[in-house]
Scaffold this active site. Sequence first.
Site, PDB file in Angstrom:
ATOM      1  N   HIS A 145      -3.042   2.397   8.694  1.00  0.00           N
ATOM      2  CA  HIS A 145      -1.679   2.909   8.520  1.00  0.00           C
ATOM      3  C   HIS A 145      -1.633   3.971   7.427  1.00  0.00           C
ATOM      4  O   HIS A 145      -1.052   5.047   7.615  1.00  0.00           O
ATOM      5  CB  HIS A 145      -0.743   1.749   8.187  1.00  0.00           C
ATOM      6  CG  HIS A 145       0.695   2.133   8.079  1.00  0.00           C
ATOM      7  ND1 HIS A 145       1.575   2.065   9.130  1.00  0.00           N
ATOM      8  CD2 HIS A 145       1.416   2.619   7.030  1.00  0.00           C
ATOM      9  CE1 HIS A 145       2.769   2.477   8.746  1.00  0.00           C
ATOM     10  NE2 HIS A 145       2.697   2.817   7.467  1.00  0.00           N
ATOM     11  N   GLU A 146      -2.241   3.668   6.287  1.00  0.00           N
ATOM     12  CA  GLU A 146      -2.178   4.613   5.167  1.00  0.00           C
ATOM     13  C   GLU A 146      -3.004   5.871   5.435  1.00  0.00           C
ATOM     14  O   GLU A 146      -2.605   6.972   5.049  1.00  0.00           O
ATOM     15  CB  GLU A 146      -2.651   3.930   3.881  1.00  0.00           C
ATOM     16  CG  GLU A 146      -1.902   2.652   3.528  1.00  0.00           C
ATOM     17  CD  GLU A 146      -0.391   2.818   3.552  1.00  0.00           C
ATOM     18  OE1 GLU A 146       0.110   3.889   3.167  1.00  0.00           O
ATOM     19  OE2 GLU A 146       0.291   1.864   3.977  1.00  0.00           O
ATOM     20  N   ALA A 195       0.854  -1.192   0.000  1.00  0.00           N
ATOM     21  CA  ALA A 195       0.000   0.000   0.000  1.00  0.00           C
ATOM     22  C   ALA A 195       0.884   1.234   0.000  1.00  0.00           C
ATOM     23  O   ALA A 195       2.040   1.195   0.410  1.00  0.00           O
ATOM     24  CB  ALA A 195      -0.933   0.014   1.214  1.00  0.00           C
ATOM     25  N   MET A 196       0.305   2.364  -0.477  1.00  0.00           N
ATOM     26  CA  MET A 196       1.021   3.633  -0.525  1.00  0.00           C
ATOM     27  C   MET A 196       0.038   4.756  -0.251  1.00  0.00           C
ATOM     28  O   MET A 196      -1.072   4.777  -0.783  1.00  0.00           O
ATOM     29  CB  MET A 196       1.694   3.822  -1.896  1.00  0.00           C
ATOM     30  CG  MET A 196       2.386   5.159  -2.071  1.00  0.00           C
ATOM     31  SD  MET A 196       3.743   5.394  -0.901  1.00  0.00           S
ATOM     32  CE  MET A 196       3.928   7.180  -0.965  1.00  0.00           C
ATOM     33  N   GLU A 197       0.491   5.725   0.562  1.00  0.00           N
ATOM     34  CA  GLU A 197      -0.392   6.750   1.128  1.00  0.00           C
ATOM     35  C   GLU A 197      -0.567   7.985   0.278  1.00  0.00           C
ATOM     36  O   GLU A 197      -0.982   9.038   0.794  1.00  0.00           O
ATOM     37  CB  GLU A 197       0.155   7.184   2.491  1.00  0.00           C
ATOM     38  CG  GLU A 197       1.477   7.951   2.443  1.00  0.00           C
ATOM     39  CD  GLU A 197       2.708   7.080   2.564  1.00  0.00           C
ATOM     40  OE1 GLU A 197       3.795   7.617   2.859  1.00  0.00           O
ATOM     41  OE2 GLU A 197       2.590   5.851   2.359  1.00  0.00           O
ATOM     42  N   ASN A 198      -0.290   7.948  -1.020  1.00  0.00           N
ATOM     43  CA  ASN A 198      -0.384   9.143  -1.858  1.00  0.00           C
ATOM     44  C   ASN A 198      -1.562  10.025  -1.446  1.00  0.00           C
ATOM     45  O   ASN A 198      -2.683   9.543  -1.300  1.00  0.00           O
ATOM     46  CB  ASN A 198      -0.560   8.757  -3.330  1.00  0.00           C
ATOM     47  CG  ASN A 198       0.446   7.739  -3.787  1.00  0.00           C
ATOM     48  OD1 ASN A 198       1.637   7.933  -3.695  1.00  0.00           O
ATOM     49  ND2 ASN A 198      -0.057   6.613  -4.286  1.00  0.00           N
ATOM     50  N   TYR A 212       9.571   1.292  11.103  1.00  0.00           N
ATOM     51  CA  TYR A 212       8.145   1.023  11.284  1.00  0.00           C
ATOM     52  C   TYR A 212       7.850   0.584  12.721  1.00  0.00           C
ATOM     53  O   TYR A 212       7.191   1.295  13.478  1.00  0.00           O
ATOM     54  CB  TYR A 212       7.668  -0.064  10.314  1.00  0.00           C
ATOM     55  CG  TYR A 212       7.473   0.392   8.889  1.00  0.00           C
ATOM     56  CD1 TYR A 212       6.207   0.526   8.359  1.00  0.00           C
ATOM     57  CD2 TYR A 212       8.557   0.664   8.054  1.00  0.00           C
ATOM     58  CE1 TYR A 212       6.002   0.920   7.040  1.00  0.00           C
ATOM     59  CE2 TYR A 212       8.377   1.071   6.751  1.00  0.00           C
ATOM     60  CZ  TYR A 212       7.096   1.200   6.242  1.00  0.00           C
ATOM     61  OH  TYR A 212       6.921   1.606   4.943  1.00  0.00           O
ATOM     62  N   GLU A 253       6.594   6.716   9.239  1.00  0.00           N
ATOM     63  CA  GLU A 253       6.217   5.314   9.345  1.00  0.00           C
ATOM     64  C   GLU A 253       5.997   4.863  10.781  1.00  0.00           C
ATOM     65  O   GLU A 253       5.074   4.092  11.062  1.00  0.00           O
ATOM     66  CB  GLU A 253       7.294   4.436   8.679  1.00  0.00           C
ATOM     67  CG  GLU A 253       7.548   4.753   7.215  1.00  0.00           C
ATOM     68  CD  GLU A 253       6.308   4.558   6.343  1.00  0.00           C
ATOM     69  OE1 GLU A 253       5.315   3.961   6.821  1.00  0.00           O
ATOM     70  OE2 GLU A 253       6.332   4.997   5.183  1.00  0.00           O
TER      71      GLU A 253
END
Length: 1040
Positions: free
Chosen positions: A418-419, A383-386, A507, A441
Site C-alpha cells: 500500500h505504501e 504506516a505513512m508513505e512519505n 480506502y 488511498e
Amino acid sequence: MSPPCGSGIYVSRGVALLSAGLTVALLLALVALAALYGNCAGVQPSEQHIPGVTDTASTPPGGQEQARPTGTPEAAHEPVVATTSQDGRPLSGPWNHSRLPPWLVPLHYDLELWPRLWPNNLSYTESVTFTGRVNITVRCTVATSRLLLHSFFLTYKQAEVWGPLTLGTRNATVGRVPVDNVWFAQDTQYMVLDLGQVLQPGSRYELHLGFSGQVLQYISEGLFLDLYTDQGQLRGLIASQMEATFARTVFPCFDEPALKATFNITIIHHPGYTALSNMPQLGQSERIDVNGSRWMVTTFYTTPRMPTYLVALAICDFDHVSRTERGKEIRIWARKDAIANGNVDFAMNATGPIFSFLEDLFNISYSLPKTDIIALPHFDNRAMENWGLLTFDESSLLLEPDEELTEKRARVLAVIAHEVGHQWFGNLVTMSWWNNVWLNEGLASYFELGIINYFYPKLQRNEIFFFNFLHGVLREDHSQESRTVSTNVENFTETNEIKELFNIYTYHKGACMARMLCSFLSQNLFISALQSYLDTFSYSNAEQGDLWRHFQMAIDEQNIIHLPTTVKSIMDSWTYQGGFPVITLNVSTGVVKQEPFYLEKTKNPTLVSHNNTWIVPIFWMKNGTTQPLVWLDRSSMVFPEMQLSDSDSDWLTLNFNMTGYYRVNYDELGWKKLNQQLEKDPKAIPVINRLQLLNDAFVLSENNYIEIETALDLTKYLAEEDEILVWFEVLVNLINRDVISDVNNYAIYPLLKKYLLKRINSIWNTCSTLIRKNVAALQDNYLALLSVEKVFETACWLGLEDCLQLSKELFRKWMADPETAIPHPIQRVALCNGIALGSVKEWDFLFSFYVNITKKEEERGSRLIPAMCCSKEPWILNRFMAYVVTVNPNPFNKTNVIEAVAASEVGQYVAKDFLLNNWATVWERYGPESVDALVWVIGRTVSTDLQVMECLQHWLLPGCYFLRRHHKRMNGCRIYNKPSGSEGDESSAWMLCAVTCGWMLFRQSPPPPRENSDVKDSSTFRLIFRAQENLQMKRTDCQA
C-alpha cells in the site's frame, strides 16, 4: 447502525432517585471540566513580531513553477473588509475560510529544524522543544498587502518579507517589504501578515520566518518523540507525521496538497543520532550552541515538487540493512535488537520486488534516488508513505524470522504494498484537495491485490479481494450513510473535517470502485489509462474528473469496449452517492430493478424515497456459461435473455465474480433454482459466487429483504461443499460471537447442533487430516488457514467428539514436549479446549508459561490469557484475576483479563462479582479505557433493581469517561427493566442506560422451540433463526 428508539429509561423509583442524585454530581463535574477546557482553549501562540534578518532562500531548481489549480472557493482578488475588531483586526475575510486564497503560489522552501533531544538525558522529555527557520520563495498572482499561510501552535521570533526577487539572480532583491503586523486566526489555523506595501502580481518574494514549537509525546502528529527500550536501555527518537494537516505545527507553510514546492531540508541534531529525510544526505558540518555543546548539521538534496504533507524527517540511533534494486538503494531502519534478530528481513526481501513490480506495471520508474523505511516502536498511523522516507509502526513491518503465520506475513506485505503504491498514487500524482483523497488511498489499496497475488500465486484474486476489501465495506455501507467516496469541496468548512475522510469508504470502497471499473474496461485498457494519467500529472495534482477523462480517452481510442454513456457519468453515479443498490431479478419476467440498500428495510417507516440511481454493470452467468455484460441505467429494465424456463437445469446468477459493488436479490423462483443447482452440482457455480450467494442472502434476510428461510435453504447442500472458504462464510454468519454467548443456555443449541453436525463431517475430516498430518501445506494460503481455525472452533463448540479429542491430544503432546508447537491455525482453539476439558494440572502448566513471559514474548502472552480463561472452575478464574490484577501484573501485556474471563459462559458471573469487589484496583490496573468493555460485563448479569443500584454505586464516577465518549450512542435508549412487575419511573441518567442496555442485550431470552425430536430441516430453520431474529430485534434498541 440501527435507529435508536425514543429517549428515556424505565426503572423502579428507588433506582431513579439514586441516579438523579448522582447525575447532579456528574453535571457539576462536567461544568468544572468545561471551565478548565475553556482556559486551555484560550491559550494562543505568541503574536509578537520581532524583525530580524536570516539567510535568504534560493530559487527552485530550473525556476519551475506551476499555476494554482482552479476550484478554490475564495475569489481571486483581495476582499474588501468593512468591519474590524476592538484591536483593529478585521472580523471577516479569507482567514475565515478553510482554503487559502490564491494570492501566493509557493515555489521553494529552505527549511531548518533543530529539535533539542539529547540521548543521555531522556528524563526531561515532557519539555522537548524545537526551533526552526524557513525561507519560502513565493510567486504573487494577485496584488495584495496581506499574506496568509498556515501555522498552528508555533511561536515566532521573526517574520520578514523580501522582494521582489530578480529572476535568474540568486538571492538578489530590491528591498525589504515592511511587515506592519502579524496575527493568527486560530479557528482556521492561519498566520496573517499585514504588509506596509502591496505585492505585485507576477513577482517573486521571500518570506523569512523564525519559529519554535513543542515536540509532542504520546501522539504521532507533527514532530513527535517516541521513547522505547533497545539493548536493555531507554532510548528516544524524533519522527514526523505531516498528513493530513500537521505540517503547519512543525513549520509555517502553505499546507494544502495542491501547493507543491521543492524543499531543501536541514536537520540539526545531537552527534549521537542519525538524521533522515526525504532525500539522500548532501553534507554534514558541526555547530556549537551558546552553551558550548556540539551539534551536527545534516543537509539533504533538493526534493522534487511535492506537497507539505509528504515532508518527513527522523532523528534516531537505529541500525539498518540495505539492498539495491535497479540501481537505487533501499534501507530499512529499526531498533538494534530488531536488526540483529533479523526482524526486518522479510520486509527487506519484499520491498525491492514490489517497487519493480509497480515500475513494470505502470512503465514509470520510481522518482527518487533512494528509499528509507523506518520502523517506529510506537506509531499511531500504522504506516505513512512519505516520499523517500516511509514510516511504519513496528507491528506493521517487523516479523520474527521463523514466523509461521502466513496471515501476518500477508498483512505486513499488504501494508508495504500500500505504501509503495502511494509513491505513484499520492506522491507522484497528488489529489488537488482532500475531498478526492480516494485517488490516493483507493487506488493504492486496489493495487495491494495484484502485489499479494504476485507473492502468493496460489491465492485466488477474487477471493482475496472479497475478504480483504469488499466483505467489510459492504457490511458498513448503506444508503442512510452519508459518507461517499468523493465529496464536493464546498462541503468542508473546518480543518478537523479532513481527518474524517480517511475512512473505510475512501480506502476500501475506493478500491472497489477501481476494481469495478477495471472489470468492465478490461485489465489492459485499465492499466493503459492509468499509465496515461500518471504520466500526464507527474509532479502535479489531479481531480477525480481528470482520472475519468483519461479512461474516456482510452475508450475512445478503441472500438471493442462500448459503454452506455461516458466513464464520468458511470463512475460519478457511484463516487458521489452514499450506499449502494440492491439489484433484484424476476426470473419469470426478466425484469431487473435497482433500489438503495437500507438497514432494517421494512421496519423503518420514516425512510424517504430515494430517487437517485446508479449506472450498474451486470456481469452474469446462465447455466454455467458467462454471458455478455449488460447495463442497468434506470430504476427498472427488462432483459428477456434473463428469463428462465421451468426446467430444473435452468438457472442464473448475477454479479459474476462479484466485481460489481452491489448485492443481488432474486424472486422466489430465482432463489429456488439456485438452491436446486447447489444441491445438484455446487461446483457449476464458481467459488466466489457461492460466497456471494451466501453472503448476500444472509445480509438481505437480516435486513428484511427476504425471509430467513430463503438464506437457510442455501445451506442444505453444505455436506457436499469442500471449499473451506465457503464454509468459513457460512459459519461466520450462522455462528457469530453473539450466538455463542446466547445460545448455550437455551433449547436452540441442540437443534443447531443437530443441523450442522449432519453437514460438517466431510469438511471436518479434511481439516482434521491437514491438522494431524500436513498443516504446512496451507502456509501459502492464509485465507484457508483462517477458515481451518473457524471450522475447528465450530466443530469443538458443537461437541464433535473427534475435535475435542484432537484438542486434548495436541495439548497433551505439547505438555510432554513444549518444543512441539501446536499448529498456528488452531493454537487458540486447541489451548482453550485443552483447558476447558482438562484439570488444574493443565491450567497450572499454561500458567507457568504466562508468568515467565518477557517483552519479546508479549504476543504469545496475549494468546495464553484467553486460553486460561476457558476454565470451567470458578475458583481457578478468581485466582487468575486476583493474581494478574493485584499480585503480579505483567507490565508487558495489556490484555484485559477481566474482559477475557467474562467472555465465557462460566466466567461472566465470576467476572462481575470480582469486578464489583475489586473496582478500584481494576481501574488502577487497566485505566479508563477498560470502561468501554467492562460496562457490558456488568450488563450481562444484571437482572434486578438491587443489582442495578449496586452497579451504579461502583460505576457512575469512573463512568464519566465512558459518558463523555459515548453519550450520543447512549442517548435515546429506552430500557424496560421490570423484573418485579412495577411500572417504574423514567430517568435520563446515561450511565443507568449503559448498564441496563448491557443487561437487556444479554438477558432477554428468545422463546424456546417446540419439542420434536424428528423436526424437519425447514422447521429447524424457523425455530433456530426466528428466535435469533427476535433477539436481534431487541438488541437494536442500544446497538451502536
